[in-house]
Design a protein around this motif. Structure first.
Motif, PDB file in Angstrom:
ATOM      1  N   ALA A  59      63.710  68.415  72.377  1.00  0.00           N
ATOM      2  CA  ALA A  59      63.821  66.967  72.206  1.00  0.00           C
ATOM      3  C   ALA A  59      63.181  66.529  70.888  1.00  0.00           C
ATOM      4  CB  ALA A  59      63.153  66.247  73.368  1.00  0.00           C
ATOM      5  N   SER A  60      63.748  65.506  70.280  1.00  0.00           N
ATOM      6  CA  SER A  60      63.233  64.974  69.028  1.00  0.00           C
ATOM      7  C   SER A  60      63.657  63.510  68.918  1.00  0.00           C
ATOM      8  CB  SER A  60      63.773  65.765  67.837  1.00  0.00           C
ATOM      9  OG  SER A  60      65.165  65.523  67.672  1.00  0.00           O
ATOM     10  N   THR A  61      63.308  62.874  67.819  1.00  0.00           N
ATOM     11  CA  THR A  61      63.747  61.501  67.611  1.00  0.00           C
ATOM     12  C   THR A  61      65.259  61.425  67.414  1.00  0.00           C
ATOM     13  OG1 THR A  61      63.302  61.754  65.230  1.00  0.00           O
ATOM     14  CG2 THR A  61      61.551  60.806  66.590  1.00  0.00           C
ATOM     15  N   GLU A  62      65.894  62.560  67.120  1.00  0.00           N
ATOM     16  CA  GLU A  62      67.333  62.576  66.914  1.00  0.00           C
ATOM     17  C   GLU A  62      68.113  62.704  68.212  1.00  0.00           C
ATOM     18  OE1 GLU A  62      67.595  65.864  64.190  1.00  0.00           O
ATOM     19  OE2 GLU A  62      67.647  64.503  62.465  1.00  0.00           O
ATOM     20  N   MET A  63      67.521  63.333  69.219  1.00  0.00           N
ATOM     21  CA  MET A  63      68.179  63.448  70.529  1.00  0.00           C
ATOM     22  C   MET A  63      67.105  63.539  71.605  1.00  0.00           C
ATOM     23  SD  MET A  63      71.290  65.885  71.867  1.00  0.00           S
ATOM     24  CE  MET A  63      72.382  65.169  70.634  1.00  0.00           C
ATOM     25  N   SER A  64      67.225  62.696  72.597  1.00  0.00           N
ATOM     26  CA  SER A  64      66.190  62.596  73.628  1.00  0.00           C
ATOM     27  C   SER A  64      66.242  63.760  74.601  1.00  0.00           C
ATOM     28  CB  SER A  64      66.358  61.290  74.409  1.00  0.00           C
ATOM     29  OG  SER A  64      67.547  61.347  75.207  1.00  0.00           O
ATOM     30  N   ALA A  65      65.133  63.944  75.319  1.00  0.00           N
ATOM     31  CA  ALA A  65      65.072  64.966  76.355  1.00  0.00           C
ATOM     32  C   ALA A  65      66.085  64.686  77.455  1.00  0.00           C
ATOM     33  CB  ALA A  65      63.664  65.044  76.937  1.00  0.00           C
ATOM     34  N   GLN A  66      66.327  63.425  77.752  1.00  0.00           N
ATOM     35  CA  GLN A  66      67.290  63.075  78.804  1.00  0.00           C
ATOM     36  C   GLN A  66      68.695  63.553  78.451  1.00  0.00           C
ATOM     37  OE1 GLN A  66      67.395  58.931  79.887  1.00  0.00           O
ATOM     38  NE2 GLN A  66      69.243  59.150  81.117  1.00  0.00           N
ATOM     39  N   LEU A  67      69.123  63.318  77.213  1.00  0.00           N
ATOM     40  CA  LEU A  67      70.451  63.765  76.803  1.00  0.00           C
ATOM     41  C   LEU A  67      70.542  65.291  76.784  1.00  0.00           C
ATOM     42  CD1 LEU A  67      71.289  61.256  73.928  1.00  0.00           C
ATOM     43  CD2 LEU A  67      72.307  61.360  76.212  1.00  0.00           C
ATOM     44  N   LEU A  68      69.496  65.934  76.294  1.00  0.00           N
ATOM     45  CA  LEU A  68      69.504  67.399  76.257  1.00  0.00           C
ATOM     46  C   LEU A  68      69.483  67.980  77.667  1.00  0.00           C
ATOM     47  CD1 LEU A  68      67.104  68.009  73.251  1.00  0.00           C
ATOM     48  CD2 LEU A  68      69.535  68.589  73.356  1.00  0.00           C
ATOM     49  N   ARG A  69      68.815  67.295  78.584  1.00  0.00           N
ATOM     50  CA  ARG A  69      68.806  67.753  79.980  1.00  0.00           C
ATOM     51  C   ARG A  69      70.211  67.678  80.572  1.00  0.00           C
ATOM     52  NH1 ARG A  69      65.210  68.330  84.402  1.00  0.00           N
ATOM     53  NH2 ARG A  69      66.458  69.391  85.981  1.00  0.00           N
ATOM     54  N   GLU A  70      70.955  66.647  80.227  1.00  0.00           N
ATOM     55  CA  GLU A  70      72.329  66.545  80.702  1.00  0.00           C
ATOM     56  C   GLU A  70      73.175  67.699  80.166  1.00  0.00           C
ATOM     57  OE1 GLU A  70      73.727  62.691  79.615  1.00  0.00           O
ATOM     58  OE2 GLU A  70      72.309  61.627  80.905  1.00  0.00           O
ATOM     59  N   VAL A  71      72.960  68.055  78.920  1.00  0.00           N
ATOM     60  CA  VAL A  71      73.689  69.182  78.322  1.00  0.00           C
ATOM     61  C   VAL A  71      73.338  70.479  79.035  1.00  0.00           C
ATOM     62  CG1 VAL A  71      73.937  70.590  76.232  1.00  0.00           C
ATOM     63  CG2 VAL A  71      73.897  68.090  76.064  1.00  0.00           C
ATOM     64  N   SER A  72      72.046  70.737  79.226  1.00  0.00           N
ATOM     65  CA  SER A  72      71.632  71.998  79.854  1.00  0.00           C
ATOM     66  C   SER A  72      72.058  72.069  81.309  1.00  0.00           C
ATOM     67  CB  SER A  72      70.119  72.189  79.719  1.00  0.00           C
ATOM     68  OG  SER A  72      69.406  71.086  80.245  1.00  0.00           O
ATOM     69  N   ASP A  73      71.973  70.963  82.035  1.00  0.00           N
ATOM     70  CA  ASP A  73      72.443  70.958  83.422  1.00  0.00           C
ATOM     71  C   ASP A  73      73.932  71.304  83.495  1.00  0.00           C
ATOM     72  OD1 ASP A  73      70.020  70.328  84.579  1.00  0.00           O
ATOM     73  OD2 ASP A  73      70.393  68.169  84.639  1.00  0.00           O
ATOM     74  N   ALA A  74      74.716  70.735  82.583  1.00  0.00           N
ATOM     75  CA  ALA A  74      76.160  71.016  82.576  1.00  0.00           C
ATOM     76  C   ALA A  74      76.433  72.472  82.270  1.00  0.00           C
ATOM     77  CB  ALA A  74      76.855  70.120  81.545  1.00  0.00           C
ATOM     78  N   ALA A  75      75.671  73.043  81.339  1.00  0.00           N
ATOM     79  CA  ALA A  75      75.871  74.445  80.975  1.00  0.00           C
ATOM     80  C   ALA A  75      75.572  75.365  82.151  1.00  0.00           C
ATOM     81  CB  ALA A  75      74.991  74.800  79.782  1.00  0.00           C
ATOM     82  N   TYR A  76      74.438  75.176  82.795  1.00  0.00           N
ATOM     83  CA  TYR A  76      74.060  76.051  83.908  1.00  0.00           C
ATOM     84  C   TYR A  76      74.987  75.873  85.111  1.00  0.00           C
ATOM     85  CZ  TYR A  76      69.784  77.469  81.530  1.00  0.00           C
ATOM     86  OH  TYR A  76      68.896  78.006  80.639  1.00  0.00           O
ATOM     87  N   GLU A  77      75.482  74.669  85.314  1.00  0.00           N
ATOM     88  CA  GLU A  77      76.409  74.445  86.425  1.00  0.00           C
ATOM     89  C   GLU A  77      77.749  75.117  86.165  1.00  0.00           C
ATOM     90  OE1 GLU A  77      78.456  70.759  88.957  1.00  0.00           O
ATOM     91  OE2 GLU A  77      76.981  70.339  87.390  1.00  0.00           O
ATOM     92  N   ALA A  78      78.181  75.119  84.916  1.00  0.00           N
ATOM     93  CA  ALA A  78      79.500  75.665  84.591  1.00  0.00           C
ATOM     94  C   ALA A  78      79.506  77.182  84.465  1.00  0.00           C
ATOM     95  CB  ALA A  78      80.005  75.050  83.287  1.00  0.00           C
ATOM     96  N   ASP A  79      78.371  77.775  84.085  1.00  0.00           N
ATOM     97  CA  ASP A  79      78.349  79.209  83.790  1.00  0.00           C
ATOM     98  C   ASP A  79      77.128  79.854  84.433  1.00  0.00           C
ATOM     99  OD1 ASP A  79      78.460  81.755  82.764  1.00  0.00           O
ATOM    100  OD2 ASP A  79      78.753  81.135  80.680  1.00  0.00           O
ATOM    101  N   SER A  80      77.326  80.476  85.581  1.00  0.00           N
ATOM    102  CA  SER A  80      76.214  81.087  86.314  1.00  0.00           C
ATOM    103  C   SER A  80      75.632  82.294  85.584  1.00  0.00           C
ATOM    104  CB  SER A  80      76.671  81.511  87.714  1.00  0.00           C
ATOM    105  OG  SER A  80      77.705  82.488  87.643  1.00  0.00           O
ATOM    106  N   SER A  81      76.370  82.855  84.623  1.00  0.00           N
ATOM    107  CA  SER A  81      75.855  84.016  83.893  1.00  0.00           C
ATOM    108  C   SER A  81      74.647  83.648  83.036  1.00  0.00           C
ATOM    109  CB  SER A  81      76.950  84.626  83.014  1.00  0.00           C
ATOM    110  OG  SER A  81      77.258  83.791  81.914  1.00  0.00           O
TER     111      SER A  81
END
Length: 272
Positions: A59-81
């Motif tokens: 997280a940084s001033t350029e992208m919040s932890a909340q937005l990055l959490r949404e990205v990471s949640d989507a990645a782990y949900e889509a790809d169990s590997s």
């Protein structure tokens, strides 16, 4: 009597062990209680803990932890590997790094492990066509950890990067399963080619500190690259190479160099 599959509780050994270690760590160092609760004990799975750590570390001033959490949640949900690879990476660090005594340590404190997990999300973004966001993740990983891995690189499971300072891995590089490398390793190109231009590292390879492996060359499985070497040509399986430019100086010395982490090269006696 064998229980039906529906009645058998699935147990994630790595996660259960990590949670137990987290509780002990808080008892031993209460000042870390808030951090460890937020990072581990607040979550009910390794997936959620990994997603949280990714978001918090990048997280940084350029992208919040909340937005990055949404990205990471989507990645782990889509790809169990992704989480399967993370488990293998945790075990690899625990087994190979003499400074690692708990599963908790890579997740909380080791930037090599954290950088690889962030790369894996960036690689998922790359593979799903979200290349600009993948580049953003690459940039933040480089800024936060000093590790620069192109999201297009292909990296296997059971990876251990010790110290993880000044690591560079190029776009068309391939790293097999169960590879270990130390700080200041470069898997790079040799010029301005815009095609398949980076090394292909076989399984079980050990790459010493400061080694540079350059060009679209093959590094055979279970080989060793000595610290400070510059490798410009193919390396056969189960060999040790050293020097600038690197040359074969002997056999690998064991079945799995990346696991034993033995970096000593035999010195020829005076009688030779």
């Amino acid at each position: 009597m064998t229980l039906p599959k529906s009645s058998v509780r699935s147990v994630d050994f790595v996660w259960e062990q990590t949670r137990q270690e987290a509780m002990v760590a808080i008892e031993e160092e209460p000042l870390l209680g808030g951090l460890i609760h937020a990072s581990v004990l607040h979550h009910d799975s390794l997936v959620k803990a990994l997603a949280y750590r990714f978001a918090q570390k990048l997280a940084s001033t350029e992208m919040s932890a909340q937005l990055l959490r949404e990205v990471s949640d989507a990645a782990y949900e889509a790809d169990s590997s992704l989480v399967q690879a993370a488990r293998a990476d945790i075990v690899a660090v625990y087994e190979r790094d003499p400074a690692c005594h708990r599963f908790l340590q890579p997740l909380m404190f080791f930037k090599g492990f954290q950088a690889i997990q962030a790369y894996r999300i960036g690689n998922w973004l790359w593979r799903t066509g979200r290349k600009d966001l993948a580049y953003f993740v690459q940039m933040r990983v480089s800024e936060a950890f000093g590790v620069d891995i192109h999201p297009g690189a292909k990296i296997g499971r059971g990876i251990m990067i010790d110290h993880a300072h000044s690591i560079v891995i190029g776009e068309t590089a391939v790293v097999g399963d169960n590879v270990s490398m130390l700080h200041s390793v470069t898997l790079g190109g040799t010029g301005k080619e815009d095609d398949d231009r980076h090394p292909k590292i076989g399984e079980g390879v050990l790459i010493g500190a400061g080694a540079k492996v350059l060009g679209n060359i093959q590094i055979g499985h279970c080989s060793r690259i000595a610290a400070g070497s510059v490798v410009l040509s193919d390396v056969p399986p189960m060999k040790t190479v050293a020097g600038v430019p690197a040359r074969i100086v002997g056999e690998a010395g064991c079945a799995q160099p990346s696991v034993t982490m033995d970096q000593l090269i035999g010195i020829r006696g005076s009688e030779d």
